[in-house]
Design a protein around this motif. Structure first.
Motif, PDB file in Angstrom:
ATOM      1  N   GLU A  78       0.877  -1.165   0.000  1.00  0.00           N
ATOM      2  CA  GLU A  78       0.000   0.000   0.000  1.00  0.00           C
ATOM      3  C   GLU A  78       0.916   1.217   0.000  1.00  0.00           C
ATOM      4  O   GLU A  78       1.394   1.637   1.054  1.00  0.00           O
ATOM      5  CB  GLU A  78      -0.931   0.004   1.201  1.00  0.00           C
ATOM      6  N   PRO A  79       1.198   1.754  -1.203  1.00  0.00           N
ATOM      7  CA  PRO A  79       2.140   2.885  -1.295  1.00  0.00           C
ATOM      8  C   PRO A  79       1.816   4.043  -0.355  1.00  0.00           C
ATOM      9  O   PRO A  79       2.719   4.670   0.188  1.00  0.00           O
ATOM     10  CB  PRO A  79       2.026   3.309  -2.763  1.00  0.00           C
ATOM     11  N   ALA A  80       0.525   4.311  -0.130  1.00  0.00           N
ATOM     12  CA  ALA A  80       0.136   5.419   0.744  1.00  0.00           C
ATOM     13  C   ALA A  80       0.642   5.206   2.168  1.00  0.00           C
ATOM     14  O   ALA A  80       0.828   6.169   2.913  1.00  0.00           O
ATOM     15  CB  ALA A  80      -1.388   5.575   0.745  1.00  0.00           C
ATOM     16  N   TYR A  81       0.876   3.960   2.560  1.00  0.00           N
ATOM     17  CA  TYR A  81       1.285   3.672   3.925  1.00  0.00           C
ATOM     18  C   TYR A  81       2.759   3.995   4.178  1.00  0.00           C
ATOM     19  O   TYR A  81       3.194   4.014   5.323  1.00  0.00           O
ATOM     20  CB  TYR A  81       1.011   2.206   4.277  1.00  0.00           C
ATOM     21  N   SER A  82       3.509   4.257   3.111  1.00  0.00           N
ATOM     22  CA  SER A  82       4.936   4.573   3.302  1.00  0.00           C
ATOM     23  C   SER A  82       5.132   5.984   3.840  1.00  0.00           C
ATOM     24  O   SER A  82       6.179   6.290   4.409  1.00  0.00           O
ATOM     25  CB  SER A  82       5.710   4.386   1.993  1.00  0.00           C
ATOM     26  N   SER A  83       4.138   6.845   3.673  1.00  0.00           N
ATOM     27  CA  SER A  83       4.248   8.194   4.242  1.00  0.00           C
ATOM     28  C   SER A  83       3.063   8.459   5.154  1.00  0.00           C
ATOM     29  O   SER A  83       2.039   8.973   4.737  1.00  0.00           O
ATOM     30  CB  SER A  83       4.327   9.244   3.127  1.00  0.00           C
ATOM     31  N   ILE A  84       3.231   8.055   6.403  1.00  0.00           N
ATOM     32  CA  ILE A  84       2.188   8.238   7.411  1.00  0.00           C
ATOM     33  C   ILE A  84       2.537   9.443   8.271  1.00  0.00           C
ATOM     34  O   ILE A  84       3.699   9.668   8.605  1.00  0.00           O
ATOM     35  CB  ILE A  84       2.039   6.960   8.281  1.00  0.00           C
ATOM     36  N   THR A 152      -4.481  -0.353  17.109  1.00  0.00           N
ATOM     37  CA  THR A 152      -3.868   0.860  17.645  1.00  0.00           C
ATOM     38  C   THR A 152      -3.865   1.945  16.577  1.00  0.00           C
ATOM     39  O   THR A 152      -3.431   1.713  15.440  1.00  0.00           O
ATOM     40  CB  THR A 152      -2.410   0.575  18.069  1.00  0.00           C
ATOM     41  N   TYR A 153      -4.345   3.136  16.948  1.00  0.00           N
ATOM     42  CA  TYR A 153      -4.304   4.281  16.032  1.00  0.00           C
ATOM     43  C   TYR A 153      -2.849   4.707  15.866  1.00  0.00           C
ATOM     44  O   TYR A 153      -2.144   4.935  16.849  1.00  0.00           O
ATOM     45  CB  TYR A 153      -5.150   5.428  16.601  1.00  0.00           C
ATOM     46  N   CYS A 154      -2.402   4.787  14.611  1.00  0.00           N
ATOM     47  CA  CYS A 154      -0.989   5.087  14.322  1.00  0.00           C
ATOM     48  C   CYS A 154      -0.779   6.449  13.683  1.00  0.00           C
ATOM     49  O   CYS A 154       0.350   6.946  13.660  1.00  0.00           O
ATOM     50  CB  CYS A 154      -0.407   4.010  13.403  1.00  0.00           C
ATOM     51  N   GLY A 155      -1.824   7.056  13.133  1.00  0.00           N
ATOM     52  CA  GLY A 155      -1.672   8.347  12.473  1.00  0.00           C
ATOM     53  C   GLY A 155      -2.599   8.445  11.275  1.00  0.00           C
ATOM     54  O   GLY A 155      -3.609   7.745  11.203  1.00  0.00           O
ATOM     55  N   GLU A 156      -2.224   9.318  10.349  1.00  0.00           N
ATOM     56  CA  GLU A 156      -3.064   9.554   9.176  1.00  0.00           C
ATOM     57  C   GLU A 156      -2.288   9.271   7.899  1.00  0.00           C
ATOM     58  O   GLU A 156      -1.081   9.524   7.821  1.00  0.00           O
ATOM     59  CB  GLU A 156      -3.565  10.995   9.164  1.00  0.00           C
TER      60      GLU A 156
END
Length: 172
Positions: A78-84, A152-156
């Protein structure tokens, strides 16, 4: 739902696509009625589902052989997950949960929660350490499920043109 129902988790097959697409359309409408922006911009569409199934990402939860819930499970991609905006709990392999949709026929029966049990068992059976998932900030039902299942909430993350709340659960 009674205890006599047979519930199975399996890969989606091409002959499931019409039913899955109907379930996705029901979920799109449910999100709209709930006042959510999620899934209101033409995504997911039929091509998304066809691609999921052809790539082996699509999975279904069946009740007495009826497709009740759809989900796409994607390994490590999931490319979007590389920049959280935040931080993931792990950096190793993971399963991404996308496109959870429950049939109107089975809504309100706790099947989405049960789905996460199957996802977690499946993930562990593949020797993968964690499950990552995102959802819209206004998808109250999914946020409650993730909380109840110990995510667990990790960010956006930014996905499909919008900011999503990102969660992770370490399994092994």
């Amino acid at each position: 739902m009674t205890d006599k129902n047979e519930i199975h988790f399996r890969k989606a097959e091409s002959n499931d696509i019409d039913t899955i697409w109907e379930i996705i359309q029901q979920s799109i409408e449910r999100r709209r009625k709930d006042g959510s922006d999620q899934w209101q911009n033409g995504y997911p569409n039929l091509q998304t589902i066809e691609s999921d199934v052809s790539k082996g990402f699509g999975h279904v939860l069946t009740v007495n052989n009826d497709v009740a819930v759809y989900v796409a499970l994607i390994f490590n991609d999931e490319p979007a997950y590389s920049s959280i905006d935040g931080e993931w709990l792990t950096t190793g392999e993971f399963v991404v949960v996308h496109r959870v949709a429950v049939s109107e026929k089975f809504a309100g029966q706790g099947l989405a929660k049960k789905l996460f049990d199957y996802i977690e068992d499946f993930t562990k059976s593949q020797n993968v350490a964690s499950v990552k998932v995102d959802t819209n900030y206004d998808n109250i039902a999914m946020l409650k499920i993730l909380e109840s299942k110990g995510y667990t909430y990790c960010g956006e993350v930014v996905l499909a043109g919008g900011v999503r709340k990102a969660f992770e659960k370490v399994l092994i």
